[in-house]
Design an enzyme around this catalytic site. Sequence first.
Site, mmCIF file in Angstrom:
data_model
loop_
_atom_site.group_PDB
_atom_site.id
_atom_site.type_symbol
_atom_site.label_atom_id
_atom_site.label_comp_id
_atom_site.label_asym_id
_atom_site.label_seq_id
_atom_site.Cartn_x
_atom_site.Cartn_y
_atom_site.Cartn_z
ATOM 1 N N HIS A 160 0.824 -1.223 0.000
ATOM 2 C CA HIS A 160 0.000 0.000 0.000
ATOM 3 C C HIS A 160 0.853 1.266 0.000
ATOM 4 C CE1 HIS A 160 -3.308 -2.714 1.249
ATOM 5 N NE2 HIS A 160 -2.382 -3.236 2.035
ATOM 6 N N SER A 281 15.624 21.104 -15.268
ATOM 7 C CA SER A 281 14.498 21.962 -15.619
ATOM 8 C C SER A 281 15.041 23.225 -16.252
ATOM 9 C CB SER A 281 13.714 22.303 -14.351
ATOM 10 O OG SER A 281 12.973 23.482 -14.548
ATOM 11 N N LYS A 287 16.353 21.203 -10.011
ATOM 12 C CA LYS A 287 15.636 19.979 -10.388
ATOM 13 C C LYS A 287 16.538 18.921 -11.018
ATOM 14 C CE LYS A 287 11.681 19.225 -10.634
ATOM 15 N NZ LYS A 287 10.604 19.756 -11.459
ATOM 16 N N GLU A 294 10.018 8.115 -16.709
ATOM 17 C CA GLU A 294 8.677 8.640 -16.985
ATOM 18 C C GLU A 294 8.254 8.331 -18.418
ATOM 19 O OE1 GLU A 294 8.602 12.804 -15.954
ATOM 20 O OE2 GLU A 294 9.313 12.383 -13.935
#
Length: 460
Positions: A160, A281, A287, A294
Amino acid sequence: MSDKKELLWQSRFSEPFDREALRFSSSVHVDKALFREDIQGSTAHVTMLAEEGIIGKEEAERIIGGLHEIGEELESGRLIPHWEDEDIHTVIENRLKEKIGATAGKIHSGRSRNDQVATDTRLYLRRQIGLLEDTLRALQKTLVEKAKTYSETIIFGYTHLQRAQPISAGHYYLAYFNMFRRDRDRLADLLKRVNVSPLGAAAFAGSTLPLNPERSAELLDFEAVFSNSIDAVSDRDIIIEFISACSMMMMHLSRFAEDLILWSSYEFGYLEISDAFATGSSIMPQKKNADIAELVRGKTGRVYGNLIAMLTIMKGLPLSYNRDMQEDKQPLFDSAQTTIESVAIFTSLLEHTALKEERLAKLTAEDLSLATEIAEYLVRKQLPFRDAHRVTGKIVTYSIAQGKTLPKITIDEYKTFSELFENDIYDALKPEASIRAKQTHGSCSFRSVERQIEEALKLL
Ligand code: ARG
């Protein structure tokens, strides 16, 4: 269209095919990727025709010589397939006609584009399955390497998405090894059904010419010959099975990608992706993003889409061949390419990740995820598990309220929850000891991980 080039079926018609309709129906831009398979299939067919005396030996030699040259022209880019030729089969046949004249037309003796395209597709699938197999094996190798490197590293196992129990990181990597093992099994099983030759089914009903489908199959290294000519030209199950297998692989990669994305975030901070495989970024200088993971996760959606596209294309088709089936190529090619590329890049990405061992050691040593060990400690002292669970639950609440981690609770405090607690409870509260103590088959214990690595190496 030059007058030398004509559509293969034009003679029955008095008017030329409308250009807009031709442009709409042309598949050259997609099926040109099948040119190698098409030449391979035609070469086998023509060889068989000559052996059976259906065409002359010299004719066959001229045809095969011409096909060989066309293969080189296409390979080198000297011949650019044109959409006006309708499909890659026509491109090749028209070019052959330019080279050797009317004899070129003999490649279609006892063959239709229906069994031709089914043959090409199977040859293509067989090659892609081989490539995919190789990339999956490479990924599995990397996973075993990771499992070896981190077999003693302790991480949290999750259910979970909540910290559940400490485990060996090796165990985690080997879970993925097993997922990709099943993916390889699926491909091996599918290969049996792919390796069936449809050549000799002709349009769908067979031929009056004395063809030898067994010989064609043998020349193409197919293991078997179709048993029903209608099914041979109408079957696209293998494409659906292949994309389904690809979807499963992508789903596995996507779950893995999700772990890497989470674990590399500041909040988790378990894993570092090396700079070569991370992106920044354009506006936020701090970043460091896991774009490769992804993208793999995102591409998974496209492969699922291909599966649904294929199932939908096939669902309403009356037997046997229908032109709808031409639409099978794009989903097939895209799935094969996307999955192979994704497995390969993910392997490299994985090689460019490292667990932050110090931080993980610190976090796992102090965590409530050892609560299960307390419950099992009490079970070993003969307390029924349900009672042990209740007692431990109370200890967890106490620990949170006191702001004390489980190892910091004193023995006197433990005893207020149960008389069964002795000083040895602190041994159970070391994550390493807890992992070592796991006794069951395939568990996260260091010994089990070692055994799993040995088994895994045998499969590579
Ligand atoms: N380009 C077609 C395909 O890929 C080849 C078969 C054409 N057959 C036909 N009867 N029109 O499906």
